[in-house]
Write a protein that holds these residues in place. Structure first.
Motif, mmCIF file in Angstrom:
data_model
loop_
_atom_site.group_PDB
_atom_site.id
_atom_site.type_symbol
_atom_site.label_atom_id
_atom_site.label_comp_id
_atom_site.label_asym_id
_atom_site.label_seq_id
_atom_site.Cartn_x
_atom_site.Cartn_y
_atom_site.Cartn_z
ATOM 1 N N GLY A 41 0.816 -1.211 0.000
ATOM 2 C CA GLY A 41 0.000 0.000 0.000
ATOM 3 C C GLY A 41 0.849 1.260 0.000
ATOM 4 O O GLY A 41 0.506 2.251 0.656
ATOM 5 N N THR A 42 1.960 1.242 -0.736
ATOM 6 C CA THR A 42 2.868 2.382 -0.786
ATOM 7 C C THR A 42 3.177 2.751 -2.234
ATOM 8 O O THR A 42 2.871 2.009 -3.169
ATOM 9 C CB THR A 42 4.193 2.067 -0.054
ATOM 10 O OG1 THR A 42 4.810 0.906 -0.648
ATOM 11 C CG2 THR A 42 3.947 1.786 1.422
ATOM 12 N N HIS A 43 3.805 3.898 -2.406
ATOM 13 C CA HIS A 43 4.285 4.313 -3.728
ATOM 14 C C HIS A 43 5.580 5.092 -3.554
ATOM 15 O O HIS A 43 5.935 5.488 -2.445
ATOM 16 C CB HIS A 43 3.233 5.105 -4.497
ATOM 17 C CG HIS A 43 2.675 6.297 -3.788
ATOM 18 N ND1 HIS A 43 1.789 7.184 -4.383
ATOM 19 C CD2 HIS A 43 2.875 6.799 -2.523
ATOM 20 C CE1 HIS A 43 1.474 8.143 -3.533
ATOM 21 N NE2 HIS A 43 2.116 7.934 -2.404
ATOM 22 N N ASN A 44 6.300 5.339 -4.682
ATOM 23 C CA ASN A 44 7.615 5.948 -4.544
ATOM 24 C C ASN A 44 7.971 6.863 -5.698
ATOM 25 O O ASN A 44 7.284 6.925 -6.719
ATOM 26 C CB ASN A 44 8.689 4.867 -4.359
ATOM 27 C CG ASN A 44 8.860 3.955 -5.561
ATOM 28 O OD1 ASN A 44 8.217 4.124 -6.592
ATOM 29 N ND2 ASN A 44 9.739 2.973 -5.436
ATOM 30 N N ALA A 68 -2.631 -6.161 4.550
ATOM 31 C CA ALA A 68 -3.054 -7.071 5.619
ATOM 32 C C ALA A 68 -1.970 -7.268 6.662
ATOM 33 O O ALA A 68 -2.127 -8.101 7.556
ATOM 34 C CB ALA A 68 -3.454 -8.417 5.013
ATOM 35 N N ARG A 69 -0.914 -6.512 6.588
ATOM 36 C CA ARG A 69 0.215 -6.628 7.501
ATOM 37 C C ARG A 69 0.808 -5.231 7.697
ATOM 38 O O ARG A 69 0.492 -4.308 6.945
ATOM 39 C CB ARG A 69 1.280 -7.561 6.927
ATOM 40 C CG ARG A 69 1.735 -7.195 5.524
ATOM 41 C CD ARG A 69 3.160 -7.646 5.258
ATOM 42 N NE ARG A 69 4.099 -6.917 6.108
ATOM 43 C CZ ARG A 69 5.297 -7.378 6.444
ATOM 44 N NH1 ARG A 69 5.696 -8.551 5.990
ATOM 45 N NH2 ARG A 69 6.101 -6.672 7.221
ATOM 46 N N PRO A 70 1.686 -5.051 8.690
ATOM 47 C CA PRO A 70 2.357 -3.758 8.844
ATOM 48 C C PRO A 70 3.183 -3.423 7.592
ATOM 49 O O PRO A 70 3.815 -4.294 6.999
ATOM 50 C CB PRO A 70 3.262 -3.962 10.058
ATOM 51 C CG PRO A 70 2.590 -5.042 10.846
ATOM 52 C CD PRO A 70 2.002 -5.960 9.817
ATOM 53 N N ILE A 127 11.806 -8.235 5.238
ATOM 54 C CA ILE A 127 10.927 -7.291 5.942
ATOM 55 C C ILE A 127 10.536 -7.900 7.282
ATOM 56 O O ILE A 127 9.895 -8.957 7.324
ATOM 57 C CB ILE A 127 9.643 -6.989 5.139
ATOM 58 C CG1 ILE A 127 9.959 -6.585 3.701
ATOM 59 C CG2 ILE A 127 8.827 -5.904 5.832
ATOM 60 C CD1 ILE A 127 8.708 -6.415 2.836
ATOM 61 N N PRO A 128 10.868 -7.265 8.398
ATOM 62 C CA PRO A 128 10.406 -7.766 9.689
ATOM 63 C C PRO A 128 8.880 -7.825 9.731
ATOM 64 O O PRO A 128 8.197 -6.987 9.118
ATOM 65 C CB PRO A 128 10.955 -6.733 10.681
ATOM 66 C CG PRO A 128 12.157 -6.162 9.996
ATOM 67 C CD PRO A 128 11.773 -6.109 8.539
ATOM 68 N N ASP A 129 8.340 -8.785 10.437
ATOM 69 C CA ASP A 129 6.886 -8.958 10.495
ATOM 70 C C ASP A 129 6.167 -7.731 11.035
ATOM 71 O O ASP A 129 5.018 -7.468 10.676
ATOM 72 C CB ASP A 129 6.540 -10.173 11.356
ATOM 73 C CG ASP A 129 6.902 -11.488 10.676
ATOM 74 O OD1 ASP A 129 6.866 -11.543 9.430
ATOM 75 O OD2 ASP A 129 7.223 -12.453 11.397
ATOM 76 N N ASP A 130 6.835 -6.974 11.913
ATOM 77 C CA ASP A 130 6.196 -5.783 12.484
ATOM 78 C C ASP A 130 6.507 -4.510 11.701
ATOM 79 O O ASP A 130 6.134 -3.411 12.106
ATOM 80 C CB ASP A 130 6.610 -5.605 13.951
ATOM 81 C CG ASP A 130 8.113 -5.394 14.125
ATOM 82 O OD1 ASP A 130 8.852 -5.441 13.113
ATOM 83 O OD2 ASP A 130 8.549 -5.187 15.276
ATOM 84 N N GLY A 131 7.215 -4.651 10.565
ATOM 85 C CA GLY A 131 7.523 -3.486 9.736
ATOM 86 C C GLY A 131 8.617 -2.596 10.292
ATOM 87 O O GLY A 131 8.826 -1.491 9.784
#
Length: 225
Positions: A41-44, A68-70, A127-131
């Motif tokens: 859910g990001t852009h750059n 659905a995740r951090p 990517i860590p599970d918690d972001g």
């Protein structure tokens, strides 16, 4: 044979417009439109810093559904009044599975390997599970691009190049990071300065621009040449 190098720098911001404006103000050059990361859910937006090397401004995409995740790079922790900053860096590896295992052996937890896409680009990334950002962003995220031209090759050369990337770290953390990079056979313009108790770790990039050397980090400023 396992080897790794600097792939790109990551600037995070409350919005893509704010992050892009920040980099353009400091470096004096315009960034190129990047794309969307549906899984996060990001852009750059992007800037070439040399062969196989670029700078990325990344932010939450307000038009995309929440993942659905951090989100990666601690983007879920950014508030509207957070200032754009050099959050971390990404190291390209020839074998991300082996590199991730080597990093774990050095006690630097980078998180699981996740497949990612942006348009026609495909890659694997830790990517860590918690972001969260490993070692507060001083340790790199690992990436392995999947059978395609590197994104930097698609960007125009605007006369910018990375001269050096420096980290300020406490001695114990510096030793841990040094072990991790050695186990990953890392080569690149990255160095560590030791700091004392009570001083926060930081990351600084020195970038050659058409107008001279500039610094991205904390704080951003012009460096005399």
């Amino acid at each position: 044979m396992l080897h790794s190098c600097i792939d790109h720098l990551v600037i995070t911001a409350p919005s893509l417009a704010e992050g892009t404006a920040y980099v353009q103000q400091v470096l004096g050059v315009a960034l190129q439109a990047g794309g969307e990361h549906p899984r996060m859910g990001t852009h750059n937006a992007l800037l070439r810093l040399g062969e196989g090397l670029f700078l990325e401004v990344i932010a939450v995409n307000p038009e995309a559904p929440p993942p659905a995740r951090p989100r990666w790079f601690q983007l879920d922790r950014i508030t509207p009044d957070t200032r754009p900053r050099l959050a971390t860096w990404v190291a390209r590896t020839s074998d991300i599975a082996a590199a991730s295992a080597a990093s774990a052996a050095s006690a630097v937890a980078l998180g699981p390997i996740v497949p990612m896409t942006r348009g026609q680009l495909h890659w694997l990334i830790t990517i860590p599970d918690d972001g969260s950002l490993p070692m507060q962003g001083i340790a790199p995220t690992l990436i392995e691009w999947q059978a395609q031209p590197h994104p930097a090759s698609r960007l125009p050369d605007l006369g910018c190049s990375l001269l050096g990337l420096e980290a300020d770290l406490a001695p114990a953390d510096a030793e841990q990071l040094s072990n991790m990079l050695a186990l990953n056979a890392f080569h690149g313009v990255f160095s560590v300065n030791l700091i004392g108790p009570g001083i926060a770790p930081s990351l600084t990039a020195y970038i050659q621009t058409p107008a001279g050397v500039r610094r991205l980090g904390s704080p951003a400023s012009v460096i005399p040449v």
